[in-house]
Design a protein around this motif. Structure first.
Motif, PDB file in Angstrom:
ATOM      1  N   TYR A   1      54.912  62.112  34.114  1.00  0.00           N
ATOM      2  CA  TYR A   1      55.108  61.413  32.847  1.00  0.00           C
ATOM      3  C   TYR A   1      55.184  59.902  32.997  1.00  0.00           C
ATOM      4  O   TYR A   1      54.876  59.171  32.060  1.00  0.00           O
ATOM      5  N   GLY A   2      55.630  59.415  34.157  1.00  0.00           N
ATOM      6  CA  GLY A   2      55.752  57.964  34.281  1.00  0.00           C
ATOM      7  C   GLY A   2      56.241  57.546  35.651  1.00  0.00           C
ATOM      8  O   GLY A   2      56.722  58.368  36.439  1.00  0.00           O
ATOM      9  N   LEU A   3      56.087  56.266  35.943  1.00  0.00           N
ATOM     10  CA  LEU A   3      56.548  55.666  37.189  1.00  0.00           C
ATOM     11  C   LEU A   3      57.538  54.552  36.869  1.00  0.00           C
ATOM     12  O   LEU A   3      57.353  53.793  35.916  1.00  0.00           O
ATOM     13  N   VAL A   4      58.579  54.458  37.683  1.00  0.00           N
ATOM     14  CA  VAL A   4      59.618  53.437  37.495  1.00  0.00           C
ATOM     15  C   VAL A   4      59.809  52.705  38.824  1.00  0.00           C
ATOM     16  O   VAL A   4      59.908  53.336  39.880  1.00  0.00           O
ATOM     17  N   LEU A   5      59.849  51.378  38.767  1.00  0.00           N
ATOM     18  CA  LEU A   5      60.121  50.555  39.941  1.00  0.00           C
ATOM     19  C   LEU A   5      61.563  50.081  39.863  1.00  0.00           C
ATOM     20  O   LEU A   5      61.945  49.363  38.939  1.00  0.00           O
ATOM     21  N   LYS A   6      62.388  50.512  40.833  1.00  0.00           N
ATOM     22  CA  LYS A   6      63.810  50.170  40.848  1.00  0.00           C
ATOM     23  C   LYS A   6      64.163  49.567  42.202  1.00  0.00           C
ATOM     24  O   LYS A   6      64.130  50.248  43.225  1.00  0.00           O
ATOM     25  N   ALA A   7      64.487  48.264  42.208  1.00  0.00           N
ATOM     26  CA  ALA A   7      64.926  47.583  43.433  1.00  0.00           C
ATOM     27  C   ALA A   7      63.945  47.808  44.590  1.00  0.00           C
ATOM     28  O   ALA A   7      64.353  48.053  45.716  1.00  0.00           O
ATOM     29  N   GLY A   8      62.641  47.728  44.298  1.00  0.00           N
ATOM     30  CA  GLY A   8      61.638  47.861  45.343  1.00  0.00           C
ATOM     31  C   GLY A   8      61.243  49.283  45.656  1.00  0.00           C
ATOM     32  O   GLY A   8      60.372  49.515  46.499  1.00  0.00           O
ATOM     33  N   ALA A   9      61.870  50.273  44.998  1.00  0.00           N
ATOM     34  CA  ALA A   9      61.560  51.682  45.245  1.00  0.00           C
ATOM     35  C   ALA A   9      60.878  52.274  44.008  1.00  0.00           C
ATOM     36  O   ALA A   9      61.338  52.071  42.879  1.00  0.00           O
ATOM     37  N   TRP A  10      59.783  52.994  44.242  1.00  0.00           N
ATOM     38  CA  TRP A  10      59.050  53.650  43.155  1.00  0.00           C
ATOM     39  C   TRP A  10      59.580  55.067  42.957  1.00  0.00           C
ATOM     40  O   TRP A  10      59.791  55.805  43.909  1.00  0.00           O
ATOM     41  N   TYR A  11      59.786  55.437  41.682  1.00  0.00           N
ATOM     42  CA  TYR A  11      60.236  56.775  41.328  1.00  0.00           C
ATOM     43  C   TYR A  11      59.251  57.388  40.333  1.00  0.00           C
ATOM     44  O   TYR A  11      58.798  56.718  39.392  1.00  0.00           O
ATOM     45  N   LEU A  12      58.927  58.668  40.561  1.00  0.00           N
ATOM     46  CA  LEU A  12      58.065  59.416  39.649  1.00  0.00           C
ATOM     47  C   LEU A  12      58.931  60.269  38.735  1.00  0.00           C
ATOM     48  O   LEU A  12      59.763  61.049  39.208  1.00  0.00           O
ATOM     49  N   VAL A  13      58.763  60.106  37.440  1.00  0.00           N
ATOM     50  CA  VAL A  13      59.420  60.965  36.461  1.00  0.00           C
ATOM     51  C   VAL A  13      58.402  62.017  36.041  1.00  0.00           C
ATOM     52  O   VAL A  13      57.320  61.680  35.555  1.00  0.00           O
ATOM     53  N   ALA A  14      58.730  63.278  36.264  1.00  0.00           N
ATOM     54  CA  ALA A  14      57.762  64.350  36.028  1.00  0.00           C
ATOM     55  C   ALA A  14      58.451  65.549  35.418  1.00  0.00           C
ATOM     56  O   ALA A  14      59.656  65.758  35.574  1.00  0.00           O
ATOM     57  N   ARG A  15      57.657  66.357  34.737  1.00  0.00           N
ATOM     58  CA  ARG A  15      58.150  67.599  34.134  1.00  0.00           C
ATOM     59  C   ARG A  15      57.615  68.774  34.935  1.00  0.00           C
ATOM     60  O   ARG A  15      56.435  68.823  35.287  1.00  0.00           O
ATOM     61  N   THR A  16      58.492  69.716  35.216  1.00  0.00           N
ATOM     62  CA  THR A  16      58.107  70.911  35.939  1.00  0.00           C
ATOM     63  C   THR A  16      58.562  72.127  35.165  1.00  0.00           C
ATOM     64  O   THR A  16      59.495  72.054  34.366  1.00  0.00           O
ATOM     65  N   VAL A  17      57.876  73.239  35.387  1.00  0.00           N
ATOM     66  CA  VAL A  17      58.225  74.492  34.724  1.00  0.00           C
ATOM     67  C   VAL A  17      58.812  75.425  35.768  1.00  0.00           C
ATOM     68  O   VAL A  17      58.142  75.786  36.742  1.00  0.00           O
ATOM     69  N   GLN A  18      60.070  75.807  35.578  1.00  0.00           N
ATOM     70  CA  GLN A  18      60.754  76.720  36.487  1.00  0.00           C
ATOM     71  C   GLN A  18      61.380  77.842  35.672  1.00  0.00           C
ATOM     72  O   GLN A  18      62.165  77.585  34.755  1.00  0.00           O
TER      73      GLN A  18
ATOM     74  N   GLY B   1      60.102  79.592  33.428  1.00  0.00           N
ATOM     75  CA  GLY B   1      59.753  79.469  32.022  1.00  0.00           C
ATOM     76  C   GLY B   1      60.420  78.331  31.296  1.00  0.00           C
ATOM     77  O   GLY B   1      60.230  78.155  30.091  1.00  0.00           O
ATOM     78  N   GLU B   2      61.196  77.523  31.989  1.00  0.00           N
ATOM     79  CA  GLU B   2      61.934  76.418  31.370  1.00  0.00           C
ATOM     80  C   GLU B   2      61.380  75.091  31.857  1.00  0.00           C
ATOM     81  O   GLU B   2      61.192  74.882  33.054  1.00  0.00           O
ATOM     82  N   HIS B   3      61.117  74.184  30.907  1.00  0.00           N
ATOM     83  CA  HIS B   3      60.643  72.851  31.260  1.00  0.00           C
ATOM     84  C   HIS B   3      61.823  71.976  31.664  1.00  0.00           C
ATOM     85  O   HIS B   3      62.837  71.923  30.958  1.00  0.00           O
ATOM     86  N   ARG B   4      61.677  71.288  32.783  1.00  0.00           N
ATOM     87  CA  ARG B   4      62.732  70.406  33.260  1.00  0.00           C
ATOM     88  C   ARG B   4      62.139  69.061  33.656  1.00  0.00           C
ATOM     89  O   ARG B   4      61.093  69.005  34.306  1.00  0.00           O
ATOM     90  N   ASP B   5      62.824  68.007  33.258  1.00  0.00           N
ATOM     91  CA  ASP B   5      62.422  66.658  33.657  1.00  0.00           C
ATOM     92  C   ASP B   5      63.184  66.280  34.915  1.00  0.00           C
ATOM     93  O   ASP B   5      64.411  66.383  34.950  1.00  0.00           O
ATOM     94  N   ARG B   6      62.458  65.854  35.924  1.00  0.00           N
ATOM     95  CA  ARG B   6      63.063  65.520  37.206  1.00  0.00           C
ATOM     96  C   ARG B   6      62.570  64.147  37.665  1.00  0.00           C
ATOM     97  O   ARG B   6      61.542  63.645  37.209  1.00  0.00           O
ATOM     98  N   THR B   7      63.292  63.578  38.623  1.00  0.00           N
ATOM     99  CA  THR B   7      62.933  62.285  39.202  1.00  0.00           C
ATOM    100  C   THR B   7      62.685  62.467  40.690  1.00  0.00           C
ATOM    101  O   THR B   7      63.499  63.086  41.383  1.00  0.00           O
ATOM    102  N   TYR B   8      61.582  61.916  41.177  1.00  0.00           N
ATOM    103  CA  TYR B   8      61.195  62.047  42.577  1.00  0.00           C
ATOM    104  C   TYR B   8      60.925  60.658  43.155  1.00  0.00           C
ATOM    105  O   TYR B   8      60.218  59.858  42.536  1.00  0.00           O
ATOM    106  N   ARG B   9      61.472  60.401  44.333  1.00  0.00           N
ATOM    107  CA  ARG B   9      61.167  59.136  44.998  1.00  0.00           C
ATOM    108  C   ARG B   9      59.793  59.254  45.648  1.00  0.00           C
ATOM    109  O   ARG B   9      59.552  60.153  46.455  1.00  0.00           O
ATOM    110  N   VAL B  10      58.893  58.370  45.273  1.00  0.00           N
ATOM    111  CA  VAL B  10      57.486  58.511  45.652  1.00  0.00           C
ATOM    112  C   VAL B  10      57.307  58.515  47.166  1.00  0.00           C
ATOM    113  O   VAL B  10      56.474  59.256  47.705  1.00  0.00           O
ATOM    114  N   VAL B  11      58.096  57.712  47.888  1.00  0.00           N
ATOM    115  CA  VAL B  11      57.910  57.603  49.328  1.00  0.00           C
ATOM    116  C   VAL B  11      58.222  58.928  50.033  1.00  0.00           C
ATOM    117  O   VAL B  11      57.813  59.127  51.187  1.00  0.00           O
ATOM    118  N   ARG B  12      58.934  59.846  49.367  1.00  0.00           N
ATOM    119  CA  ARG B  12      59.265  61.134  49.976  1.00  0.00           C
ATOM    120  C   ARG B  12      58.229  62.215  49.676  1.00  0.00           C
ATOM    121  O   ARG B  12      58.426  63.367  50.045  1.00  0.00           O
TER     122      ARG B  12
END
Length: 325
Positions: free
Chosen positions: A172-189, A191-202
């Motif tokens: 859904y989007g990318l966020v730059l926080k203090a030099g670190a990029w984070y991916l905001v994404a939706r996943t289905v687990q 049958g339920e949609h969940r919004d999660r945050t992932y650090r791109v470098v990982r």
């Protein structure tokens, strides 16, 4: 003041297309009736703005109409290019595009404002990473950004603190926080949609899938990030230490541990004791992390509880004193 409102309405319609009178009123902080009058004034001035009726209606400009950007104030021109982030734009694969867009925008400005923009670029620079740390570097960032732009599903192999996982995500989007990029994404687990945050470098492995997903029209990235950031810090520092602290180091606490910890300490502080110290709650992540953090405050803080933290700090202090004896 009205001229500024008219220009704002014109630019909003030009950039967003269909906009309701209510949305314009909220943006301008005026009444809907004032918006009606302002739109009428734009029409009387020759701007081809018209209304679409119905529940999904609003105002829009005649297709193909464009106006030159010649209504900027000096302050707006000064600030215009301070919003540009050439480093992060290049990491997203947009460096050349941003440079080209800035060049075209400058070319459309009057000569005086072009000079002010150049002065701002020569005098101000934004460096996003914090001190003593390098910015995240990920070879997959540009591909992730492309998937965000095109609403393409991705499959990632992600390295968490608790192990590695493979997931299919709707980015859904990318966020730059203090030099670190984070991916905001939706996943289905389950049958339920969940919004999660992932650090791109990982993200260890990335596959951009052919499948296109439909974005939730109600999802708002800035709102999500604000809420997630607050919840993240609160969950990370879920333990409360009972401390006696010298108010003179409040600013130091804010610099070392961040606004959430400092605000909690100040809000919970009681009346000063005879020695000037106050009793307060200090959020901590764990006993081990808290020992390293609180030693930085030296004798300006005394832990009353939990007992295991007080004992761990006493052991660390004795070991340090013995080392320098």
């Amino acid at each position: 003041m009205r001229a500024s409102r008219l220009l704002t309405i014109l630019m909003t319609l030009q950039t967003r297309g269909l906009v309701t009178a209510t949305e314009l009123a909220e943006q301008l902080e005026v009444s809907v009736r004032t918006v009606y009058r302002d739109v009428e004034a734009l029409g009387a001035a020759g701007v081809p703005v018209y209304a679409e009726r119905g529940s999904a209606g609003g105002y829009r400009l005649l297709e193909g109409f464009r106006t030159r950007i010649n209504g900027l104030t000096h302050d707006e021109a000064d600030a215009l290019f301070l919003a540009g982030l050439p480093g992060p734009a290049a990491e997203l694969g947009l460096g050349a595009v941003v440079a080209s867009a800035q060049l075209k925008l400058q070319a459309g400005l009057p000569a005086e404002l072009r000079g002010r923009v150049n002065r701002a670029q020569l005098r101000f620079h934004l460096d996003t990473p914090g001190w003593y740390r390098e910015a995240d570097r990920s070879p997959d960032l540009a591909r992730i950004a492309a998937a965000v732009w095109t609403d393409r599903r991705i499959r990632v192999h992600y390295r968490r603190w608790r192990g590695e996982v493979t997931r299919e995500l709707e980015p859904y989007g990318l966020v730059l926080k203090a030099g670190a990029w984070y991916l905001v994404a939706r996943t289905v687990q389950a049958g339920e949609h969940r919004d999660r945050t992932y650090r791109v470098v990982r993200i260890e492995e990335l596959e951009v899938l052919d499948e296109v997903f439909e974005r939730d029209p109600d999802f708002d990235l800035p709102t999500y990030w604000q809420d997630w950031s607050r919840d993240f810090v609160e969950q990370l520092r879920a333990i409360r230490a009972d401390v006696l602290i010298n108010p003179d180091v409040y600013a130091w606490v804010r610099d070392l541990f961040g606004a959430y910890v400092a605000d909690t300490v100040e809000a919970s502080a009681g009346k000063p004791l005879p020695d000037g110290r106050v009793r307060a709650d200090l959020p901590i992540e764990s006993i081990e992390v808290a020992v390293a953090e609180l030693l930085q405050l030296g004798p300006n803080v005394e832990v009353l509880g939990p007992p295991e933290l007080r004992a761990a700090l006493a052991d660390a202090a004795r070991a340090t004193a013995a080392r320098y004896a």
